[in-house]
Scaffold this motif. Structure first.
Motif, PDB file in Angstrom:
ATOM      1  N   GLY A 236      -6.325  -8.030  -5.049  1.00 35.43           N
ATOM      2  CA  GLY A 236      -6.795  -8.886  -3.958  1.00 35.43           C
ATOM      3  C   GLY A 236      -5.857  -8.900  -2.771  1.00 35.43           C
ATOM      4  O   GLY A 236      -6.277  -9.092  -1.626  1.00 35.43           O
ATOM      5  N   ASN A 237      -4.558  -8.719  -3.027  1.00 39.24           N
ATOM      6  CA  ASN A 237      -3.574  -8.647  -1.950  1.00 39.24           C
ATOM      7  C   ASN A 237      -2.369  -7.856  -2.437  1.00 39.24           C
ATOM      8  O   ASN A 237      -2.260  -7.521  -3.628  1.00 39.24           O
ATOM      9  CB  ASN A 237      -3.177 -10.050  -1.468  1.00 39.24           C
ATOM     10  CG  ASN A 237      -2.509 -10.872  -2.557  1.00 39.24           C
ATOM     11  OD1 ASN A 237      -1.413 -10.534  -3.015  1.00 39.24           O
ATOM     12  ND2 ASN A 237      -3.163 -11.946  -2.987  1.00 39.24           N
ATOM     13  N   LEU A 238      -1.453  -7.566  -1.540  1.00 37.92           N
ATOM     14  CA  LEU A 238      -0.319  -6.695  -1.877  1.00 37.92           C
ATOM     15  C   LEU A 238       0.679  -7.363  -2.814  1.00 37.92           C
ATOM     16  O   LEU A 238       1.388  -6.686  -3.555  1.00 37.92           O
ATOM     17  CB  LEU A 238       0.391  -6.251  -0.587  1.00 37.92           C
ATOM     18  CG  LEU A 238      -0.412  -5.342   0.330  1.00 37.92           C
ATOM     19  CD1 LEU A 238       0.388  -5.022   1.595  1.00 37.92           C
ATOM     20  CD2 LEU A 238      -0.802  -4.042  -0.373  1.00 37.92           C
ATOM     21  N   LEU A 239       0.738  -8.701  -2.797  1.00 39.68           N
ATOM     22  CA  LEU A 239       1.696  -9.395  -3.657  1.00 39.68           C
ATOM     23  C   LEU A 239       1.282  -9.344  -5.131  1.00 39.68           C
ATOM     24  O   LEU A 239       2.114  -9.453  -6.021  1.00 39.68           O
ATOM     25  CB  LEU A 239       1.858 -10.844  -3.196  1.00 39.68           C
ATOM     26  CG  LEU A 239       2.419 -10.998  -1.771  1.00 39.68           C
ATOM     27  CD1 LEU A 239       2.396 -12.455  -1.343  1.00 39.68           C
ATOM     28  CD2 LEU A 239       3.831 -10.432  -1.664  1.00 39.68           C
ATOM     29  N   GLU A 240      -0.009  -9.159  -5.375  1.00 45.98           N
ATOM     30  CA  GLU A 240      -0.466  -8.947  -6.750  1.00 45.98           C
ATOM     31  C   GLU A 240       0.021  -7.598  -7.278  1.00 45.98           C
ATOM     32  O   GLU A 240       0.284  -7.445  -8.475  1.00 45.98           O
ATOM     33  CB  GLU A 240      -2.001  -9.005  -6.813  1.00 45.98           C
ATOM     34  CG  GLU A 240      -2.584 -10.381  -6.564  1.00 45.98           C
ATOM     35  CD  GLU A 240      -4.107 -10.368  -6.614  1.00 45.98           C
ATOM     36  OE1 GLU A 240      -4.688  -9.342  -7.043  1.00 45.98           O
ATOM     37  OE2 GLU A 240      -4.728 -11.373  -6.216  1.00 45.98           O
ATOM     38  N   LEU A 241       0.135  -6.645  -6.366  1.00 48.09           N
ATOM     39  CA  LEU A 241       0.585  -5.299  -6.739  1.00 48.09           C
ATOM     40  C   LEU A 241       2.101  -5.217  -6.788  1.00 48.09           C
ATOM     41  O   LEU A 241       2.683  -4.651  -7.718  1.00 48.09           O
ATOM     42  CB  LEU A 241       0.029  -4.286  -5.723  1.00 48.09           C
ATOM     43  CG  LEU A 241       0.319  -2.804  -5.969  1.00 48.09           C
ATOM     44  CD1 LEU A 241      -0.351  -2.342  -7.258  1.00 48.09           C
ATOM     45  CD2 LEU A 241      -0.184  -1.981  -4.777  1.00 48.09           C
ATOM     46  N   TRP A 242       2.737  -5.797  -5.762  1.00 45.14           N
ATOM     47  CA  TRP A 242       4.206  -5.760  -5.644  1.00 45.14           C
ATOM     48  C   TRP A 242       4.722  -7.193  -5.461  1.00 45.14           C
ATOM     49  O   TRP A 242       4.960  -7.642  -4.329  1.00 45.14           O
ATOM     50  CB  TRP A 242       4.624  -4.903  -4.452  1.00 45.14           C
ATOM     51  CG  TRP A 242       4.201  -3.464  -4.541  1.00 45.14           C
ATOM     52  CD1 TRP A 242       4.365  -2.619  -5.600  1.00 45.14           C
ATOM     53  CD2 TRP A 242       3.553  -2.692  -3.510  1.00 45.14           C
ATOM     54  NE1 TRP A 242       3.864  -1.368  -5.308  1.00 45.14           N
ATOM     55  CE2 TRP A 242       3.370  -1.380  -4.026  1.00 45.14           C
ATOM     56  CE3 TRP A 242       3.133  -2.967  -2.214  1.00 45.14           C
ATOM     57  CZ2 TRP A 242       2.760  -0.364  -3.297  1.00 45.14           C
ATOM     58  CZ3 TRP A 242       2.531  -1.964  -1.474  1.00 45.14           C
ATOM     59  CH2 TRP A 242       2.355  -0.673  -2.010  1.00 45.14           C
ATOM     60  N   PRO A 243       4.935  -7.937  -6.533  1.00 46.87           N
ATOM     61  CA  PRO A 243       5.310  -9.355  -6.425  1.00 46.87           C
ATOM     62  C   PRO A 243       6.665  -9.599  -5.759  1.00 46.87           C
ATOM     63  O   PRO A 243       6.926 -10.723  -5.296  1.00 46.87           O
ATOM     64  CB  PRO A 243       5.322  -9.828  -7.885  1.00 46.87           C
ATOM     65  CG  PRO A 243       5.407  -8.588  -8.713  1.00 46.87           C
ATOM     66  CD  PRO A 243       4.737  -7.518  -7.932  1.00 46.87           C
ATOM     67  N   ASN A 244       7.539  -8.579  -5.708  1.00 47.01           N
ATOM     68  CA  ASN A 244       8.866  -8.763  -5.109  1.00 47.01           C
ATOM     69  C   ASN A 244       8.922  -8.334  -3.641  1.00 47.01           C
ATOM     70  O   ASN A 244       9.999  -8.284  -3.045  1.00 47.01           O
ATOM     71  CB  ASN A 244       9.915  -7.981  -5.915  1.00 47.01           C
ATOM     72  CG  ASN A 244      10.051  -8.513  -7.329  1.00 47.01           C
ATOM     73  OD1 ASN A 244      10.138  -9.716  -7.539  1.00 47.01           O
ATOM     74  ND2 ASN A 244      10.042  -7.621  -8.308  1.00 47.01           N
ATOM     75  N   LEU A 245       7.769  -8.041  -3.070  1.00 46.40           N
ATOM     76  CA  LEU A 245       7.701  -7.633  -1.670  1.00 46.40           C
ATOM     77  C   LEU A 245       8.183  -8.774  -0.779  1.00 46.40           C
ATOM     78  O   LEU A 245       7.714  -9.906  -0.902  1.00 46.40           O
ATOM     79  CB  LEU A 245       6.254  -7.271  -1.326  1.00 46.40           C
ATOM     80  CG  LEU A 245       5.959  -6.395  -0.112  1.00 46.40           C
ATOM     81  CD1 LEU A 245       6.692  -5.065  -0.187  1.00 46.40           C
ATOM     82  CD2 LEU A 245       4.454  -6.155  -0.016  1.00 46.40           C
TER      83      LEU A 245
END
Length: 502
Positions: A236-245
């Motif tokens: 749904g968003n990039l933080l779901e993919l890369w939580p440490n972004l």
């Protein structure tokens, strides 16, 4: 070694540079004067140095009276001599790298010389300083527990007569320090792929399972990559993919028209956006404060700065001033002298100063990408801010746009004609048009004066572009990816007519 220790050590090493930055903050004009004299002294035995008798230049006044302002076309014969293998033409050390750029000159391609000094003391130094300033402002950063996703150009390096040319990003990757390669993704092999669409697929495949903590690239192209990444992974968003972004380092185009779209795919209140200002000719400025659009002019990268006030640019009254003489909130064309042998070179960009202590700037556009057909002096900064405002009010998103004049004909008044590709079009185009026009008037008093009672200019006209129109135009012109971008403003109708006929 645990990642937390690596992160702490890397942060400590990078922040050692702060003391040197404080030196040019305290003595900016002295640092610039000394730098200029060093550049002149270093090049006194070059072909150019002998022609202008660099050995006898001891002051800025002599420098300006002896060496003319130059464009790429005027420097091209000297650059070609070096590309053919002759050295010591305009810089003291051998130059074998040339950043190929289509730019906005009359030349089909520019080949900008990149010396070893420029690589080390400008481009790489700028990259390290970007991290230094970011880490200095964010003590709890965990940038180095993961990797930085980079999106550069799409050209490999080519060899010709023992010299090499390609996109600046390709040259930087080719010469990249080992520490930078280990902390970056995708691999150099993928980063240097030439075919843009194949490259995007490869980047997604390589990076979707990495621990990405930052990413860097041009906002328009990065948005294409990130949307495809979400589509491919179903997130749904990039933080779901890369939580440490935690941060996006961006440059190349104004970020404002894209800000809301990024905030949707990065729904984190304290997510950081850091802007840089660099080009094939050098690394110029870095955002040095959280949540600021102002860029600190970096004064010890081997670049000496001069400025041409835009109100006299290209006129018989044109004047050139040094950094010590600039004023707040005026538009200036930039002139640079560099440690790659570009002497009093007009790079084609315009800036305005938002602070004189320290020297901070905002990029306002290009000397060739503005509209001043009717005395309105419209800059890209104006249109970018206005379209961002119109999008915010109407809950609209824009992919890209370009603007051209409608010339006066007989009794017909002039106007500005826009081509806009919407990601989601406004419910009421007339309302969007009205808000856009009023926003430009609020930002630009010259435009407002010409629009008063439709005295000189009629209301702006909007063409709604079909989906992927700008992408297709860039593809047809072999300009996909990297630093390539749509010319926002033009005094002619060429770009607009090409788009209307595509």
């Amino acid at each position: 070694m645990p990642l937390t220790i690596i992160n702490s050590f890397a942060s400590w090493v990078l922040k050692q540079r702060i003391h040197q930055i404080e030196l040019f903050l305290k003595y900016p004009n002295e640092v610039q004067e000394e730098l200029l004299m060093n550049l002149i002294q270093a090049s006194k035995n070059t072909v150019l140095g002998k022609d202008y008798d660099f050995a006898s230049i001891k002051s800025y006044a002599t420098f300006t009276s002896r060496i003319p302002i130059s464009t790429y076309e005027e420097l091209q014969p000297l650059i070609e001599r070096t590309r053919q293998g002759e050295q010591n033409v305009f810089w003291e050390t051998p130059i074998k790298w040339f950043a190929k750029s289509s730019g906005t000159t009359n030349a089909k391609s520019k080949f900008i010389p990149v010396s070893n000094e420029a690589l080390e003391d400008c481009h790489y130094k700028g990259s390290k300083d970007l991290l230094c300033l970011y880490l200095n402002n964010n003590e709890d950063s965990e940038l180095f527990i993961g990797k930085s996703l980079r999106l550069g150009g799409s050209s490999q390096i080519y060899e010709d007569k023992n010299t090499f040319f390609g996109d600046l990003s390709a040259i930087l990757i080719e010469n990249m320090p080992i520490w930078a390669e280990f902390s970056s993704t995708p691999s150099n092999k993928t980063s240097l792929m030439s075919e843009w669409e194949t490259k995007i697929a490869a980047i997604i495949n390589e990076t979707k399972n990495e621990n990405v903590t930052s990413f860097a690239g041009v906002p328009s192209w990065m948005l294409v990559l990130m949307n495809k990444m979400l589509e491919e992974t179903g997130k749904g968003n990039l933080l779901e993919l890369w939580p440490n972004l935690e941060v996006y380092f961006h440059g190349g185009v104004n970020f404002e028209p894209y800000r809301e779209q990024y905030q949707k795919i990065l729904p984190k209140k304290d997510f950081k956006y850091y802007e840089i200002y660099n080009a094939s000719e050098g690394f110029f400025a870095i955002q040095d404060l959280n949540y600021s659009s102002d860029l600190l002019l970096m004064l010890d990268y081997g670049i000496f700065y001069e400025f041409i006030p835009m109100d006299t640019f290209g006129t018989p009254n044109q004047k050139i001033i040094r950094l010590a003489d600039v004023e707040l909130f005026k538009n200036y064309a930039i002139v640079i002298t560099t440690n790659s042998g570009l002497w009093r070179y007009m790079i084609g960009d315009t800036v305005r100063f938002t602070s004189l202590n320290p020297y901070r700037i905002r990029v306002t556009g290009r000397t060739k990408h503005h509209i001043n057909v009717f005395g309105e002096e419209l800059m890209v900064e104006n249109t970018d801010q206005a379209i961002a405002q119109a999008c915010k009010i109407t809950h609209t998103e824009v992919v890209d746009y370009t603007v051209a004049p409608i010339f006066m004909e007989g009794k017909e008044k002039g106007a500005h004609e826009w081509m806009i590709e919407f990601k989601n079009p406004p419910a009421d185009l007339a309302q969007f048009q009205k808000i856009l026009d009023e926003s430009i008037q609020a930002l630009n008093s010259d435009y407002e004066a010409k629009r008063y009672n439709n005295m000189t200019l009629n209301p702006l006209v909007i063409n709604v572009a079909r989906k992927n129109l700008f992408y297709d135009w860039l593809k047809d012109n072999s300009k996909l990816g990297g630093q390539h971008k749509i010319p926002r403003l033009s005094n002619q109708r060429d770009y607009l007519e090409q788009l209307k006929n595509l």
